[in-house]
Each structure stands twice: as C-alpha cells, then as structure tokens.
Scaffold this active site. Sequence first.
Site, short mmCIF file in Angstrom:
data_model
loop_
_atom_site.label_atom_id
_atom_site.label_comp_id
_atom_site.label_asym_id
_atom_site.label_seq_id
_atom_site.Cartn_x
_atom_site.Cartn_y
_atom_site.Cartn_z
N ASP B 33 0.83 -1.20 0.00
CA ASP B 33 0.00 0.00 0.00
C ASP B 33 0.87 1.25 0.00
OD1 ASP B 33 -2.10 1.71 0.11
OD2 ASP B 33 -2.55 1.38 2.23
N ASP B 270 -1.81 5.14 -5.75
CA ASP B 270 -2.07 4.29 -4.59
C ASP B 270 -2.25 2.83 -4.98
OD1 ASP B 270 -2.77 3.25 -2.18
OD2 ASP B 270 -4.74 4.21 -2.06
#
Lengths: 28, 461
Positions: B33, B270
């Site tokens: 992440d 992201d």
Amino acid sequence: NSYVKLPVQKLANIPDMDSQGASDIFKR
Amino acid sequence: DEVFNSTLVNALGMYVVKLEIGTPPQTVYLQVDTGSSDMYVNDADNAYCELMSYGSDYASTDNYELTATFTELPSSTISSEAYTTLCSYWGAFSASNSSTFKYNDTHFDETYGDGTYYKGTYGTDVVSLGNITLESFSFGVANSTENQAGILGISLPVGENTDSLENAYNITPFEYKNFPMALKSHGKIEKTAYSLFLNEPDAHFGSILFGAVDKSKYSGQLYTVPMLQAFNTIDSLNPGMFVTAQGVAIVDSDSKNKTASEVQFPVLFDSGTTYSTLPTGIADAIGKIFGGKYSSVDQGYIVDCSKVNNTQLSFDFGGFNISANISNFVTPAKDRCLLNIEATDSGFVLGDAFLVDAYVVYDLENREVSIAQASFNDQEEDIKIISDGVPGATTAPGYYSTWVYTPGSPIGTGDFYNISWTSYSENSEYQTLIATAIPSSSSSSSSSSSSSDETTTKNRN
C-alpha cells in the site's frame, strides 16, 4: 548490492460475505 | 421469498508481498500500500478471524445460489495446503508463538478510505524477506479488524498512525522507521526510495524494487515531479505522496484526443486502491465522453461496452502524459459495462487500474515521484541504484506548476470538457448494476421504470 527486489504477487481478493456490496472492496 | 441468483464480482485482486515474521518465522502475505505508512498483521487470535473460521458469516447464504470460477495459478504461488480460515489463507501472526516479539505498549487505530480498519498494539520482531533480515522492526498486531489480510504501508513516515493518536490515547506524536526507512537504516539500500512495477493486468507477478530503478520496465522518458507539500506535514488531514495532475484526456484508437479537463488537482498513486477516484467535474467529463450514466452505488459510470474498446485514459502530470488502457477500469456486467471511476469531492486517487500501465518511482527522501509509461517487453533487467537522484529521470517541464491549496476548493481552476454536462448521479435505472448483474428471470423490480435525467448546467470552476 544496495537494492532489494520483492516479487509482488497479484492475488484474487476474497469477497467479504458479510459486506453489503462491492463498494467495500474497491478501495483502501 | 425466492431464489435470487447473485454474481460475485471479482474486484480485480490485490497486490501482496510475502514476508516472514518472528522466531520461528511465520509467513504472512501483506497488501502493498503506497497510500499508507504502517505495517499491520492480523493477530491469529483476533475475533474476526475466529468468526470467519466458524463460518457464521455464511449462514445467511441459504437463499442464494453461489457460483464461482477458479483460475489455476502457477504452482509456486499457492501451496496445496488446506486453509482452515480465510485469515490463515493470508497468514496471521501469533505473537505468543514468537520468542523474539516484544509489545511496546503503543496502540494504533487506523481507518482507511474504504472504511476498513485495524486496531491493536505496536511491537517489534524480526522480519525477513528472502535472505534479508530486519531486526527489531516495528509493526502493528491487529486484534480488531475486518480485513482478512495484513497491510504493508510504505508511504511517508508522516502518515504513520502514531502521529494521529494524541487525542485518543494521549500519545505524543512520533515517527518510527517504517519498512522502506528500515531497509535504509539496516544498510540494505542507499536511499529511501522504491520503484513499483505492477506488470500487465493479467500477470500474476509484478515487482517492487527498493533502492533502485529497473530501466527495462519502462519506455520513453522517466519524468520527476514534486510531492505536494500540503500533504506532507504532520498537520495534514490526509498525508500522502500526492502529486499534481494537470489535465485528463481520452485518446481513441485513431490517436484523437478528447480533453476531459485542464484543471489541476492533487492525486495519489495508490497501490492499495483497485480503481480510481477523481474530482466530480472531471469524472463526469470522462463519463460524458463515453455517454455514461453515473451510478453512485456502483461507484462508476454505466457505459456501452463497445465505447470503451481501444481507448486510453491519459493524464498530463506537467508537460508529459501517462496513459492507461481504459479496459483496466471496466467491469462487464449485464448487457452494459461499468467504468470504475468514482466521482468524489476529496481524496483523489489513481489506483491499480492506472498503475499497471505506469512505472512509478517514489523518492521518500527528496519527496519526489518519477513516472514513466510501463513497458511489458520482457527485456533483460537493467537495474540502477538510487544513491542521490533517480537514475535516468529528468525534471518534468511542469515541475514547478503545482496545484496550490485554496481554502474551500479541492481542485484548481480551469476548464472541464464542455462546461455543461448532464448529472446522472441519481439515475435510478442503473443504481445497482452490479448487484443486479444477473437477476433471476422471475425477478422484477422498479429498475425497469423510466427515469428522467437531471440536467444541470455547471459553470467554470
């Protein structure tokens, strides 16, 4: 060698059966 | 009262890395992440994992007929081991079974953009990946979560949850060495930077290269842009490695551009997000180009599938463009397609659907991001160490033309494609496209009723 290479594995997401819809698994 | 044939939607999947934690080592798969900064693993004893093991969540499926499709993966990716719980599939961590684990009595409580959360306590233990070992590495053990997998947050330390616990736990904000920082402090890399290559959408493996760039994984020029300072301070409500998007266009098979927007907005690359969230005006402009109708429930635009073939979604990041195949964003459903671009007023994100076509170098020390078009030519590795600047990268022409925060305005000024557009956000016909993707023949619903489109004239922002 001053670098670290990690394989990034793509795994199928297991849908959360308790969630109310697909929207819950779309983004973090 | 009757059988309803429901379809489970494949949410593309998520990108994970395999780590070993503790003594003796316990294997966990953690979602990579770039949008968060902490590493959390599920406590093997947490209530959610126990709940899943009892299967009580499935008790309500009696009235459903479930169908599933299994795709064979390379034998090296998944062992034939039987998993007793969904948590054990991803790997959960038992602190009590590790002789080297130490709790440090610091709590964490983090909620993400999708509403999921992890709560628990930080601790330290040995973390190893391949032949590399990080001693006394800090991470969180979650005893309260509804996520089946853990997470490896690799963003800026300012995004660590330890900076936001002052009110809840009376903890003085502090930062610790998260995963990329620990690699540097242990001398494994020279600079806190890494390169992300997710590979093609159908590929089983991509790679993340800490401390280096692989020039074989991109084509054209690697351009550098700054991370936005407004998202880099301890006071930032939404800390992260945001950069400025300067414009959005659709490029069709004839290489004809249709500009959707020339409005600056902050956006995050992201890896922890599957699709994308864009400013409402820009998302609507894209949806309009495809003749789409917005479904707030499905978080995207309902379009004719034929209109999204051989088309690219192209972003200008400051004098250069990175394009992603629009098919990455599309989910076929029923007789239409869902273009998974969510319209929102804050927190703009380009997720995996975009990142598969991009090669992104995150330089956490210089607070810069370098971007190029990903290459899938399977060339021989050409790895260059990042010791100062990013090898092969040049400053983008629009490096200094950054989005500037204006109170009350999440995006910049400029023109959208066609300043009048139709808002479909409440269009009832397609409100639940995914949920009703394959309705039973006997089912009927009000969705067949006609709906009137609300037309709204928007002015320039």
